[in-house]
Design a protein around this motif. Structure first.
Motif, PDB file in Angstrom:
ATOM      1  N   ILE A  57       1.008  -0.997   0.085  1.00 34.12           N
ATOM      2  CA  ILE A  57      -0.069   0.074  -0.066  1.00 34.12           C
ATOM      3  C   ILE A  57       0.915   1.265   0.046  1.00 34.12           C
ATOM      4  N   ALA A  58       2.090   1.385   0.729  1.00 34.71           N
ATOM      5  CA  ALA A  58       2.864   2.292   0.891  1.00 34.71           C
ATOM      6  C   ALA A  58       3.854   2.411  -0.470  1.00 34.71           C
ATOM      7  N   SER A  59       3.793   1.429  -1.335  1.00 32.67           N
ATOM      8  CA  SER A  59       4.601   1.499  -2.619  1.00 32.67           C
ATOM      9  C   SER A  59       3.877   2.416  -3.600  1.00 32.67           C
ATOM     10  N   PRO A  60       4.557   2.989  -4.586  1.00 31.67           N
ATOM     11  CA  PRO A  60       4.129   3.896  -5.631  1.00 31.67           C
ATOM     12  C   PRO A  60       3.828   3.033  -6.624  1.00 31.67           C
ATOM     13  N   LYS A  61       3.924   1.665  -6.560  1.00 30.38           N
ATOM     14  CA  LYS A  61       3.251   0.784  -7.558  1.00 30.38           C
ATOM     15  C   LYS A  61       2.338   0.018  -7.203  1.00 30.38           C
ATOM     16  N   ARG A  62       1.490  -0.760  -8.109  1.00 33.50           N
ATOM     17  CA  ARG A  62       0.318  -1.199  -8.124  1.00 33.50           C
ATOM     18  C   ARG A  62      -1.093  -0.289  -8.057  1.00 33.50           C
ATOM     19  N   MET A  63      -1.882  -0.711  -8.553  1.00 32.17           N
ATOM     20  CA  MET A  63      -3.349  -0.086  -8.344  1.00 32.17           C
ATOM     21  C   MET A  63      -3.902  -0.655  -7.176  1.00 32.17           C
ATOM     22  N   LEU A  64      -4.802   0.571  -6.936  1.00 29.92           N
ATOM     23  CA  LEU A  64      -5.652   0.430  -5.377  1.00 29.92           C
ATOM     24  C   LEU A  64      -7.023   0.399  -5.632  1.00 29.92           C
ATOM     25  N   ALA A  65      -7.480   1.481  -6.002  1.00 30.66           N
ATOM     26  CA  ALA A  65      -9.032   1.805  -6.085  1.00 30.66           C
ATOM     27  C   ALA A  65      -9.731   1.066  -6.915  1.00 30.66           C
ATOM     28  N   TYR A  96      -0.124  19.081 -13.697  1.00 27.90           N
ATOM     29  CA  TYR A  96      -0.200  19.670 -12.218  1.00 27.90           C
ATOM     30  C   TYR A  96       0.875  19.130 -11.453  1.00 27.90           C
ATOM     31  N   LEU A  97       0.718  17.671 -11.462  1.00 32.27           N
ATOM     32  CA  LEU A  97       1.799  16.929 -10.664  1.00 32.27           C
ATOM     33  C   LEU A  97       3.154  17.087 -11.109  1.00 32.27           C
ATOM     34  N   ARG A  98       3.393  17.209 -12.365  1.00 31.28           N
ATOM     35  CA  ARG A  98       4.768  17.639 -12.822  1.00 31.28           C
ATOM     36  C   ARG A  98       5.067  18.888 -12.414  1.00 31.28           C
ATOM     37  N   ALA A  99       4.371  20.046 -12.217  1.00 24.68           N
ATOM     38  CA  ALA A  99       4.617  21.274 -11.860  1.00 24.68           C
ATOM     39  C   ALA A  99       4.741  21.179 -10.149  1.00 24.68           C
ATOM     40  N   LEU A 100       3.996  20.563  -9.586  1.00 25.38           N
ATOM     41  CA  LEU A 100       4.204  20.421  -8.026  1.00 25.38           C
ATOM     42  C   LEU A 100       5.632  19.802  -7.691  1.00 25.38           C
ATOM     43  N   THR A 101       6.146  18.892  -8.403  1.00 23.10           N
ATOM     44  CA  THR A 101       7.069  17.994  -8.151  1.00 23.10           C
ATOM     45  C   THR A 101       8.587  18.800  -8.626  1.00 23.10           C
ATOM     46  N   GLU A 150      10.679  15.588   0.637  1.00 29.57           N
ATOM     47  CA  GLU A 150      11.425  14.962  -0.216  1.00 29.57           C
ATOM     48  C   GLU A 150      10.884  13.609  -0.357  1.00 29.57           C
ATOM     49  N   TYR A 151      10.508  12.816   0.507  1.00 28.57           N
ATOM     50  CA  TYR A 151       9.999  11.545   0.324  1.00 28.57           C
ATOM     51  C   TYR A 151       8.535  11.663  -0.408  1.00 28.57           C
ATOM     52  N   LEU A 152       7.806  12.695  -0.048  1.00 23.19           N
ATOM     53  CA  LEU A 152       6.508  12.765  -0.657  1.00 23.19           C
ATOM     54  C   LEU A 152       6.916  13.148  -2.273  1.00 23.19           C
ATOM     55  N   ASN A 153       7.772  14.148  -2.477  1.00 27.80           N
ATOM     56  CA  ASN A 153       7.967  14.501  -3.721  1.00 27.80           C
ATOM     57  C   ASN A 153       8.470  13.328  -4.613  1.00 27.80           C
ATOM     58  N   ASP A 154       9.517  12.585  -4.020  1.00 30.54           N
ATOM     59  CA  ASP A 154       9.937  11.593  -4.977  1.00 30.54           C
ATOM     60  C   ASP A 154       8.644  10.320  -4.902  1.00 30.54           C
ATOM     61  N   TRP A 155       7.841  10.094  -3.952  1.00 29.77           N
ATOM     62  CA  TRP A 155       6.854   9.245  -4.176  1.00 29.77           C
ATOM     63  C   TRP A 155       5.953   9.425  -5.384  1.00 29.77           C
ATOM     64  N   LEU A 156       5.392  10.896  -5.444  1.00 30.95           N
ATOM     65  CA  LEU A 156       4.554  11.192  -6.535  1.00 30.95           C
ATOM     66  C   LEU A 156       5.266  10.856  -7.679  1.00 30.95           C
ATOM     67  N   ILE A 157       6.647  11.339  -7.864  1.00 32.97           N
ATOM     68  CA  ILE A 157       7.124  10.995  -9.379  1.00 32.97           C
ATOM     69  C   ILE A 157       7.363   9.691  -9.586  1.00 32.97           C
ATOM     70  N   LYS A 158       7.612   8.670  -8.740  1.00 33.20           N
ATOM     71  CA  LYS A 158       7.437   7.385  -8.681  1.00 33.20           C
ATOM     72  C   LYS A 158       6.205   6.763  -9.262  1.00 33.20           C
ATOM     73  N   ARG A 159       4.878   7.653  -8.647  1.00 34.93           N
ATOM     74  CA  ARG A 159       3.769   6.995  -8.866  1.00 34.93           C
ATOM     75  C   ARG A 159       3.436   7.347 -10.108  1.00 34.93           C
ATOM     76  N   MET A 160       3.843   8.548 -10.744  1.00 30.52           N
ATOM     77  CA  MET A 160       3.270   8.797 -12.123  1.00 30.52           C
ATOM     78  C   MET A 160       4.244   7.872 -13.258  1.00 30.52           C
ATOM     79  N   ALA A 161       5.226   7.488 -12.723  1.00 26.17           N
ATOM     80  CA  ALA A 161       6.132   6.712 -13.576  1.00 26.17           C
ATOM     81  C   ALA A 161       5.524   5.346 -13.758  1.00 26.17           C
TER      82      ALA A 161
END
Length: 206
Positions: A57-65, A96-101, A150-161
């Motif tokens: 669940i904490a991983s930026p990989k895998r679908m959830l919803a 938006y996420l690319r700008a936010l990160t 920094e963790y949040l920023n990195d997580w969002l980038i990995k989630r988009m990837a």
């Protein structure tokens, strides 16, 4: 569509168990159901999991919803809904996420790291009053406010990837053909989509 994209992108654990609302106004006002309001995201964005068996669940990989929420999982199987998910995500949320990160500044959205600079003094006072940064259970998001950002920023980038591996090919097909051939195999027509839509359908992620 917006409710689904928001919950899926941020990987909100509560999407399948609490803090989910569907509003039905009187028929005089509207005959539609509305998802919302969207809230309670403390168990999202890689900051929490229940136990070792749910560490993904904490991983930026895998679908959830689309895998756990009954309403959203059913909607996800409909071609029109799926195509609108792709369009909304890539044309509204990704920029938006690319700008936010900080990956692609847009001159309007304040990047997370700039927000950190503006808020760090207030954060220091906050964590003096509530000294919770020493806790890394269950997820080690960092022992300082800066490390957490920094963790949040990195997580969002990995989630988009990761989501690119799931959605990008279908979105590119959709742009070329106007219809996602992959989604054609999904069940059913679009009727349910016209009955359910997110209450903030005209608002952007700001």
């Amino acid at each position: 569509v917006r409710e689904y994209v928001l919950e899926e992108v941020l990987k909100n654990y509560d999407v399948n168990r609490s803090s989910q609302y569907i509003i039905k106004p009187s028929d005089d006002e509207s005959t539609l159901l509305y998802f919302g309001p969207a809230w309670d995201f403390d168990l999202s964005m890689g900051g929490w999991f229940y136990d070792a068996s749910n560490a993904h669940i904490a991983s930026p990989k895998r679908m959830l919803a689309s895998a756990t929420n009954g309403w959203l999982a059913k909607l996800y199987q409909h071609r029109v809904f799926y195509e609108r998910v792709l369009t909304m995500y890539y044309e509204e949320m990704v920029p938006y996420l690319r700008a936010l990160t900080g990956l692609e500044p847009d001159g309007e959205t304040v990047p997370l790291m700039e927000r950190y600079e503006k808020l760090k003094d207030s954060a220091a006072m906050n964590f003096t009053r509530w000294p919770i940064l020493s806790s890394v259970d269950p997820v080690n998001t960092g022992l300082t406010y800066q490390a957490n950002i920094e963790y949040l920023n990195d997580w969002l980038i990995k989630r988009m990837a990761y989501l690119d591996t799931v959605w990008l090919q279908d979105y590119e097909k959709l742009k070329k053909t106007g219809s996602d051939s992959t989604a054609d195999s999904r069940r059913g027509g679009s009727g349910i989509f016209h009955c359910v839509r997110f209450w903030q359908s005209r608002r952007r992620f700001r």
